[in-house]
Design an enzyme around this catalytic site. Structure first.
Site, short mmCIF file in Angstrom:
data_model
loop_
_atom_site.label_atom_id
_atom_site.label_comp_id
_atom_site.label_asym_id
_atom_site.label_seq_id
_atom_site.Cartn_x
_atom_site.Cartn_y
_atom_site.Cartn_z
N GLU A 70 -9.76 1.19 9.44
CA GLU A 70 -10.84 0.36 9.74
C GLU A 70 -10.75 -0.81 10.84
OE1 GLU A 70 -9.87 0.86 6.64
OE2 GLU A 70 -11.61 1.45 5.52
N HIS A 95 -15.28 -2.72 -4.77
CA HIS A 95 -16.57 -2.43 -4.16
C HIS A 95 -17.68 -3.09 -4.30
CE1 HIS A 95 -13.86 1.19 -3.90
NE2 HIS A 95 -14.75 1.86 -3.36
#
Lengths: 331, 370
Positions: free
Chosen positions: A67, A136
């Site tokens: 990321e 999540h």
């Protein structure tokens, strides 16, 4: 702009977003999409399905699970004149790129004395409701809204999913777009863009005179459902969709509270230090003498989002919670 | 910058003095072809002499500029963190020789040398350290955040390894547009402990990005010695594991640095993807102005000072009868005048009105008046 669709045809939030990406890739060869599984897989939520076939692997670019590297690469490419769209799978994963977002994207223009604008768009999903548990499911967009130098958007409708991307790409500064995971399957008729299709203004999704329900993103459908229930009881709720979490549309909030004199702020993030806290503070600062009741907040319980469905639903703001908060303010 | 430089790799430098100190501190000090070179002597004078003279002046400029920074810091004219490059000048100067103005540079917080080598004026850097509007970042960045978009100098990143992903993106943009520009990213040995280095090395090699990775291995991540922060201290070897060309170079020898950088840049422009150079170097001063430097042996510092990159070059040039005392005096005089002028200009330069505080937060605020 409607992608050639007839008005009778239904589209989903996912398709609206895909159409926006397709239009951006078609209209500007500086635009490219990169992120984890955006290409061959079609996007982990299926948003970019088919774009690899149409635009090729240079412009629909699968990245390693890095990321920080691919967000930073988006920043660098933006500095060099490209218009990258970086997709991060979820806001929880974006924390791995927080250094790049805060220390570079949001900061370079200022640190360089105005020499280096960063015309970058970062999209990511946010929010709970799909039993994806505590890594999540969080709503951290409020953290990003804390940071000067970036614009934070939360498209909650088909129209915003379809039409926010183009002005976001035209912005010379970094724009973060938060897509609530529960919205992708929302289906409806996509209307042509209205004049309010900018990035600066909140939208009145339902007009009312008795109380303001102020919300954004995945909580908008819940707030609208609450407004329906309240209407059945004769309480006319106004529903404000913030759309942009930074900068906040103070004028829209102030004007709504001036009409209704009561406010409930609905935010799926945790209450402490939340965007709801910021909105409440601004109402207290700017509309104190308009208020007929304390500002109410409906936020997630202060718990990592649990897996078990019953517990997850209990942790999140629900329509019934919004109705109850409205009653406290009105009664 | 150096018309003669392209042929330099084939010419002979003086035999390299021992790099034993570096070899001691790291597990392997491979003397590569590029670091050592053949041993044939070249005759004095000619374009090579002129080029070495330029290298010397560029290194001296950095040295004298920073020595002045120390004085100004003590006099409280400059504040904040100031990280001196003294001892490492050969790296910035040698690498810059291999770059064109179209190439991009991403740097660290120890970047006065990189900025000056890139051609940002001493005046603009000094004004930045004074926090004045005439500074190369308008006074918003300070010592750690020097920028110059016109020279494709992208800072001045004070997060260790934070500039690496950015550099990959600059290289990606050039790559996607079919340009042959190179992006050069400086970082230290400390960056090897950061995930951003490894993420970027993998991404750049995977996508064959035109990226020159310049690891300034000065053997310390702030106060922590290399062998105390890396399980495997052969950094060039580790870089090769990502599938890129990498080798170690004597970072105290500016000509060796230039040769290696030219070789790497040539490979990158030929489309063979990122190249990594480990420059074995040493900072003679403490990490920053706040650092009492308790973690290094005096003997070690003295040993490295005996391989001072400036003396190394001047000794070689004197040996070749390419440099006279008059030459040195002339260069010193020029640099003194340059630094004097930079300080005077910074003293006179305007401070930004507080009313401008919120400028440059967004592009619209950058244009705002008052």
């Amino acid at each position: 702009m409607g992608g050639g669709r007839t008005h009778e045809e239904k589209t989903t939030y996912r398709e609206a977003m895909r159409e926006a990406l397709r239009e951006a890739l078609r209209s500007d060869d500086r635009v490219f999409l990169m992120g984890e599984d955006v290409g061959r897989y079609g996007g982990c939520f299926g948003v970019s399905l088919g774009l690899l076939e149409e635009f090729g692997p240079e412009r629909v670019r699968d990245t390693p699970l890095s990321e920080s590297a691919f967000v930073g690469a988006g920043i660098g490419a933006a500095l060099a004149g490209m218009r990258p769209i970086v997709e991060i799978m979820t806001v929880n994963f974006s924390l791995l790129a927080l250094d790049q977002i805060l220390n570079n994207a949001a900061t370079l223009l200022h640190m360089s004395g105005g020499q280096l604008p960063v015309p970058l768009v970062i999209r990511m999903t946010t929010g709970a409701g799909r039993q994806l548990a505590a890594q999540h499911s969080h709503s951290l967009e409020g953290w990003y809204a804390h940071i000067p130098g970036i614009r934070v958007l939360a498209p909650a409708t088909l129209e915003d999913a379809r039409h926010m991307l183009a002005p976001a790409l035209a912005d010379p500064d970094p724009v973060l777009i938060f897509e609530h995971g529960s919205l992708y399957n929302v289906s409806g008729e996509l209307r042509p863009p209205s004049e309010a299709m900018d990035l600066d203004h909140a939208a009145i999704r339902r007009a009312g005179t008795d109380i303001s329900l102020i919300t954004y993103g995945g909580s908008l459908p819940k707030a609208l459902a609450a407004a329906d229930e309240l209407a059945a009881e004769g309480i006319r709720a106004e529903v404000i969709d913030l759309r942009a979490l930074r900068p906040l549309d103070d004028a829209a909030i102030t004007a709504s509270v001036a009409r209704t004199h009561r406010a409930v702020v609905i935010d799926e993030a945790w209450r402490t230090g939340s965007l709801a806290a910021e909105v409440s503070a601004r109402i207290a600062e700017g509309s104190f003498y308009e208020l007929d009741a304390p500002v109410e907040r409906v936020c997630s319980a202060e718990v990592p989002i649990p897996y078990a469905r019953r517990l997850e639903q209990a942790a999140l703001p629900q329509t019934a919670d919004i109705v109850a908060a409205a009653h406290r303010a009105v009664d | 910058m150096s018309p003669a430089g392209t042929t330099r790799a084939k010419k002979a430098p003086a035999p390299q003095k021992t790099a034993r100190t570096a070899a001691k501190k790291t597990t392997t000090m491979k003397k590569t072809k590029s670091a050592r070179g053949p041993t044939t002597r070249v005759p004095a004078a000619g374009p090579d002499t002129a080029h070495r003279m330029e290298l010397l002046e560029d290194m001296l400029r950095i040295r004298r500029f920073e020595e002045r920074c120390v004085e100004l810091y003590s006099a409280a004219k400059i504040r904040g963190f100031v990280h001196l490059y003294i001892g490492e000048e050969a790296v910035a100067v040698g690498v810059n020789e291999a770059l064109t103005p179209e190439d991009a540079v991403v740097s660290t917080y120890r970047e006065h040398g990189h900025a000056l080598a890139r051609g940002i004026t001493a005046e603009a850097v000094m004004a930045e350290m004074y926090g004045r509007t005439t500074g190369c970042s308008g006074g918003r960045g300070g010592s750690m955040h020097l920028f110059d978009a016109s020279r494709r100098f992208y800072g001045g990143n004070a997060i260790v390894a934070g500039g690496l992903p950015l550099a990959a993106g600059l290289a990606l943009a050039d790559h996607m547009r079919g340009q042959t520009h190179v992006t050069c990213c400086f970082f230290g040995d400390g960056a090897f402990a950061e995930g951003e280095f490894h993420e970027t090395a993998n991404l750049a090699a995977l996508w064959k990005l035109p990226l020159l990775l310049i690891c300034e291995n000065n053997l310390y991540a702030m106060g922590t010695a290399l062998e105390r922060h890396e399980a495997q201290t052969d950094l060039a070897m580790r870089a090769t594991s990502y599938g890129m060309v990498a080798w170690a170079v004597d970072g105290m020898d500016v000509e060796a640095v230039e040769r290696a950088a030219r070789q790497a840049v040539e490979g990158i422009r030929a489309g063979t993807g990122p190249h990594f150079l480990e420059l074995r170097t040493y900072r003679f001063r403490a990490h920053s102005m706040y650092d009492p430097d308790r973690y290094r042996e005096k003997g070690e510092i003295e040993q490295w000072k005996s391989r001072d990159p400036i003396s190394l070059l001047t000794d070689r040039m004197r040996e070749n009868r390419e440099l006279s005392d008059e030459d040195v005096a002339r260069i010193e005089q020029r640099i003194t005048a340059e630094v004097d002028h930079a300080v005077e200009a910074a003293e006179q330069a305007p401070e930004e009105p507080v009313g401008h505080l919120l400028h440059h937060v967004t592009s619209s605020s950058a244009r705002a008046v008052g």
